[in-house]
Scaffold this motif. Structure first.
Motif, short mmCIF file in Angstrom:
data_model
loop_
_atom_site.label_atom_id
_atom_site.label_comp_id
_atom_site.label_asym_id
_atom_site.label_seq_id
_atom_site.Cartn_x
_atom_site.Cartn_y
_atom_site.Cartn_z
N SER A 1 -7.16 -3.84 6.39
CA SER A 1 -8.39 -2.97 6.74
C SER A 1 -7.57 -2.97 8.24
O SER A 1 -7.66 -1.29 8.49
CB SER A 1 -8.88 -2.97 5.72
N ARG B 1 0.60 -1.06 0.35
CA ARG B 1 0.25 -0.09 0.27
C ARG B 1 0.82 1.30 0.07
O ARG B 1 0.29 2.50 -0.38
CB ARG B 1 -0.71 0.13 1.11
N ASP C 1 -12.93 1.55 2.99
CA ASP C 1 -12.09 0.21 3.09
C ASP C 1 -12.08 -1.03 2.57
O ASP C 1 -11.76 -1.80 1.47
CB ASP C 1 -11.12 1.05 3.32
N GLY C 2 -13.05 -1.98 3.39
CA GLY C 2 -12.66 -3.32 3.63
C GLY C 2 -13.18 -4.09 2.84
O GLY C 2 -12.74 -4.53 1.73
N SER D 1 0.11 5.49 7.58
CA SER D 1 -1.00 5.22 8.21
C SER D 1 -2.26 5.25 9.56
O SER D 1 -3.44 5.71 10.09
CB SER D 1 -1.36 3.41 8.09
N LEU E 1 -13.92 1.85 8.13
CA LEU E 1 -13.17 0.30 7.87
C LEU E 1 -13.74 -0.43 7.00
O LEU E 1 -13.92 -1.50 6.53
CB LEU E 1 -13.37 -0.49 9.34
N HIS F 1 -7.98 0.42 10.41
CA HIS F 1 -9.00 1.27 11.56
C HIS F 1 -8.12 0.93 12.62
O HIS F 1 -8.82 2.41 13.02
CB HIS F 1 -9.47 0.07 11.04
N LYS G 1 -7.30 -9.20 3.09
CA LYS G 1 -7.58 -7.95 2.99
C LYS G 1 -8.06 -7.14 3.91
O LYS G 1 -8.41 -5.91 4.64
CB LYS G 1 -8.47 -7.36 1.73
#
Length: 271
Positions: free
Chosen positions: A121, A31, A87-88, A42, A84, A125, A117
């Motif tokens: 995520s 990422r 994005d998830g 992040s 979350l 979070h 994934k």
């Protein structure tokens, strides 16, 4: 015989866990590949977002507190849960295409990939959640045992994402339109979910919409985050929503598994 079988299953579970954790770490690195600060982004991104929200709502708009809590803190708690989910779900939808080289391997269990994934995520979070807790502390919101209840809602959201995400990821293998449809649905769902609002803010003439809006499973999770971090409300109070949420999650889990098993043999040909 039974002992050997049990040991074999335990070893297989450990192997799958190592695979998921290894791929999750690699996913997080990918990422931010090429960025000097790497995973620190992040943490930086939630801080920047928090500063922007504080200026917009607290300074520019002068938003009124909700339940004695400054609106920016109230909103940030809701936004953490929604981010979350968005994005998830977006990441899981693309996972089989992204890891096509693994999906095409006959002996690899591609059903593990959505967890990769979701875990990636979840790491992001948790960093955002740490920022949220720091903001709550700065505003004088006392820490209570109900904060631990957030783990329940986090687990509930993870299982919902795994169930619905497997359906989306499976269908996305055969049509890229699914991925675009998910992104459009997320934009619509943001406004239909109680991120900016709550049911008591709905005008009286539109209160008939409240039961419909409660069918959105994210309403249960978002309000659950607020119940846990701000209001001190136990999760079993809204038991009707609880039963509905878990019934829906179970149905999606069953449907996703069935759809995946039926279509998995065709993945290699399509990818």
């Amino acid at each position: 015989m039974n002992a050997d079988l049990g040991q074999g299953r335990a070893a297989a579970r450990r192997t799958r866990l190592r695979i998921v954790l290894g791929l999750t770490w690699q996913d997080l690195r990918n990422r931010y590949a090429g960025a000097s600060l790497g995973l620190l982004w992040s943490f930086i991104q939630p801080l920047v977002m928090t500063a922007i929200l504080w200026f917009v709502f607290a300074v520019a708009l002068g938003a009124q507190p909700r339940g004695g809590v400054p609106f920016v803190a109230w909103f940030l708690v809701s936004l953490a849960a929604w981010n979350l989910f968005a994005d998830g779900l977006g990441a899981v939808t693309q996972v089989f295409r992204e890891y096509a080289f693994l999906v095409q391997k006959i002996r690899f269990d591609a059903a593990l990939l959505p967890w990769v994934k979701l875990l990636a995520s979840a790491v992001i979070h948790l960093l955002l959640l740490a920022v949220v807790l720091a903001v709550l502390a700065a505003y004088g919101v006392p820490a209570t045992w109900y904060w631990l209840q957030t783990a329940y809602y986090l687990a509930a959201l993870a299982l919902l994402l795994r169930a619905g995400g497997l359906i989306a990821a499976t269908l996305n293998v055969f049509s890229r339109d699914v991925g675009f449809a998910i992104q459009a649905a997320l934009q619509f769902g943001f406004w239909m979910s109680p991120v900016f609002w709550d049911y008591d803010l709905i005008p009286a003439r539109f209160q008939f919409l409240a039961p419909v809006l409660k069918l959105n499973p994210m309403a249960y999770v978002i309000r659950g985050y607020r119940h846990s971090l701000l209001e001190g409300v136990p999760f079993w109070i809204e038991w009707r929503q609880l039963l509905y949420f878990w019934a829906l999650t179970a149905a999606l889990w069953w449907l996703g598994g069935r759809l995946y098993r039926r279509l998995k043999p065709q993945f290699a040909d399509v990818l």
